[in-house]
Design an enzyme around this catalytic site. Structure first.
Site, short mmCIF file in Angstrom:
data_model
loop_
_atom_site.label_atom_id
_atom_site.label_comp_id
_atom_site.label_asym_id
_atom_site.label_seq_id
_atom_site.Cartn_x
_atom_site.Cartn_y
_atom_site.Cartn_z
N ASN A 23 0.82 -1.22 0.00
CA ASN A 23 0.00 0.00 0.00
C ASN A 23 0.85 1.27 0.00
O ASN A 23 0.32 2.38 0.07
CB ASN A 23 -0.96 0.01 1.20
CG ASN A 23 -0.24 0.13 2.53
OD1 ASN A 23 0.98 0.20 2.58
ND2 ASN A 23 -1.01 0.17 3.61
N LEU A 24 2.17 1.11 -0.04
CA LEU A 24 3.12 2.23 -0.05
C LEU A 24 3.02 3.12 1.19
O LEU A 24 3.45 4.27 1.15
CB LEU A 24 2.98 3.06 -1.34
CG LEU A 24 3.40 2.35 -2.62
CD1 LEU A 24 3.30 3.30 -3.82
CD2 LEU A 24 4.84 1.81 -2.54
N PHE B 284 5.60 -9.87 4.17
CA PHE B 284 6.54 -8.94 4.80
C PHE B 284 5.85 -7.69 5.35
O PHE B 284 6.38 -7.04 6.24
CB PHE B 284 7.59 -8.46 3.78
CG PHE B 284 8.48 -9.55 3.25
CD1 PHE B 284 9.68 -9.84 3.87
CD2 PHE B 284 8.11 -10.27 2.13
CE1 PHE B 284 10.50 -10.85 3.38
CE2 PHE B 284 8.93 -11.28 1.63
CZ PHE B 284 10.13 -11.57 2.26
N TYR C 37 4.76 -5.21 19.17
CA TYR C 37 5.22 -5.68 17.85
C TYR C 37 5.50 -7.18 17.89
O TYR C 37 4.98 -7.96 17.08
CB TYR C 37 6.47 -4.90 17.43
CG TYR C 37 7.20 -5.55 16.28
CD1 TYR C 37 6.61 -5.66 15.03
CD2 TYR C 37 8.49 -6.07 16.45
CE1 TYR C 37 7.27 -6.28 13.98
CE2 TYR C 37 9.15 -6.68 15.40
CZ TYR C 37 8.53 -6.79 14.17
OH TYR C 37 9.18 -7.42 13.15
N ASP D 297 13.38 -2.72 24.27
CA ASP D 297 14.65 -3.29 23.79
C ASP D 297 15.21 -4.31 24.77
O ASP D 297 15.68 -3.94 25.84
CB ASP D 297 15.71 -2.18 23.64
CG ASP D 297 15.69 -1.52 22.29
OD1 ASP D 297 15.08 -2.07 21.35
OD2 ASP D 297 16.30 -0.44 22.16
N1 UDP Z 1 19.90 1.89 18.64
C1 UDP Z 1 20.57 2.97 19.21
N2 UDP Z 1 20.40 4.20 18.64
C2 UDP Z 1 19.63 4.41 17.54
C3 UDP Z 1 18.97 3.30 16.96
C4 UDP Z 1 19.12 2.05 17.54
O1 UDP Z 1 21.28 2.81 20.20
O2 UDP Z 1 19.52 5.56 17.09
C5 UDP Z 1 20.07 0.55 19.23
C6 UDP Z 1 18.76 -0.08 19.67
O3 UDP Z 1 18.46 0.29 20.99
C7 UDP Z 1 19.08 -1.57 19.53
C8 UDP Z 1 20.06 -1.63 18.36
O4 UDP Z 1 20.58 -0.30 18.22
O5 UDP Z 1 19.74 -2.04 20.68
C9 UDP Z 1 19.42 -2.03 17.06
O6 UDP Z 1 18.27 -1.23 16.87
P1 UDP Z 1 17.47 -1.19 15.50
O7 UDP Z 1 16.39 -0.16 15.66
O8 UDP Z 1 18.42 -1.00 14.37
O9 UDP Z 1 16.87 -2.65 15.35
P2 UDP Z 1 15.93 -3.51 16.35
O10 UDP Z 1 16.88 -4.22 17.28
O11 UDP Z 1 14.99 -2.59 17.03
O12 UDP Z 1 15.24 -4.46 15.43
#
Ligand code: UDP
Length: 325
Positions: free
Chosen positions: A32-33, A73, A141, A281
């Site tokens: 759906n862009l 996806f 999520y 996280d």
């Molecule tokens: N992260 C960070 N600063 C940012 C973006 C991500 O420190 O600006 C950290 C984030 O907390 C995680 C890791 O980098 O531990 C990977 O995050 P990303 O969003 O790339 O992927 P995710 O793990 O959420 O799928």
């Protein structure tokens, strides 16, 4: 085979479309862009701009293209955002996914591959997370992906749909023509490369007080082309049953190590600031992908973090504004 790819204008979907086409499959991209980019869709793919929230639009696409398989996806995919917008994540990911699964059953599609996630494991009991680890989603999520895995289990039991669930760890890297471009960008590697390119002043590390070696979060970074290969192999494996696989390199890198690797690749200084933790996280997510390696014969080609970042960097240099002209 003819494969309908939802989210084929997005990052992992567009690269997988490219790989499926090179392997000789026909691909119909359904998107759906809302997040993706039309320019990311390989020209050889058929294009359907439609919405998974509409059972009618999906039903029409399935009836018209009669795919042999669906790869799903399209989803909201940001852990942190899902903590702030739980209803949007649970509603869109679960309901749209169910709409798609139902359209597959109604339309006679027999094979389904779901993009799932390492965010199913907020509190892993061992350093390497394998497919027997207990599921405990880390965010709305992750929970939305778990709901779809369970739905696929029951639809397979009751309706005979064959399914694969591929749990990606941290997708990164680029093919020659396709890479990671989100708007706004929130992922670590593209942000770090934007700093290296002078498009941002610094990158903020989300928390340096985790219980890890250097206090920053540890992730398992896997090249998007290796993920795409695993889809091809999983599609074949569906002929003999349902599959669930973890897809990672089996090695963890901290946020600081990623930034250091990017400094080596780019030669830029990449200033950092330390910020608060990002909600949702988990401290450490590293895959055991032994099962995928043995059962599928999957061998990631990009095991080296600097090599992965170098592929993202060369795409970034070629397309400094991504798909935006
Ligand atoms: N992260 C960070 N600063 C940012 C973006 C991500 O420190 O600006 C950290 C984030 O907390 C995680 C890791 O980098 O531990 C990977 O995050 P990303 O969003 O790339 O992927 P995710 O793990 O959420 O799928």
């Amino acid at each position: 085979m003819k494969i309908l790819v939802t989210g084929g204008a997005g990052y992992i979907g567009s690269v997988t479309t490219e790989v499926l086409l090179s392997a000789g499959h026909d691909v119909v991209v359904f998107d759906n862009l809302s997040q993706g980019h039309r320019e990311a869709v390989p020209p050889a793919a058929e294009w359907v701009q439609a919405d998974l929230s509409s059972p009618r639009e999906i039903g029409a696409a399935v009836a018209m293209h009669r795919p042999d398989a669906v790869m799903h996806f399209a989803a909201r995919s940001l852990v942190g955002e899902s903590m702030a917008q739980p209803f949007a994540y649970l509603r869109d990911n679960v309901i749209n996914g169910l709409n798609l699964i139902e359209a597959c059953v109604t339309g006679g599609v027999e094979r389904f591959i779901l993009s799932s996630t390492a965010n199913l494991f907020a509190a892993p009991e061992s350093l390497l997370i394998d497919e027997d680890a207990s599921v405990a989603p880390g965010s709305p999520y992750g929970e939305s992906k778990w709901a779809l895995e369970r739905a696929l289990h029951w639809i397979s039991e009751t309706k005979g749909l064959r399914y694969g669930s591929l749990r990606y760890f941290n997708a990164c890297g680029a093919s020659d023509e396709r890479g990671e471009h989100h708007d706004p960008e929130t992922h670590l590697i593209p942000l770090v490369l934007q700093v290296a390119a002078g498009q941002r002043e610094h990158v903020t590390i989300f928390g340096d007080d985790y219980d890890t070696e250097d206090g920053t979060c540890i992730r398992d970074y896997i090249h998007v082309l290796d993920l795409a290969d695993a889809h091809l192999l999983a599609l074949r494996a569906l002929e003999t049953g349902n599959v669930i696989y973890h897809l990672g390199n089996g090695e963890g890198f901290s946020v600081r190590q990623v930034i250091e690797a990017a400094r080596m690749v780019t030669g830029a200084s990449i200033p950092v600031k330390i910020g608060p933790r990002r909600a949702g996280d988990p401290p450490r997510l590293v895959a055991s992908s032994e099962r995928a390696r043995h059962a599928l014969g999957w061998t990631p080609r990009y095991a080296d973090l600097e090599q992965i970042i170098a592929s993202a960097w060369s795409w970034h240099q070629r397309y400094p504004n991504g798909y935006t002209n």
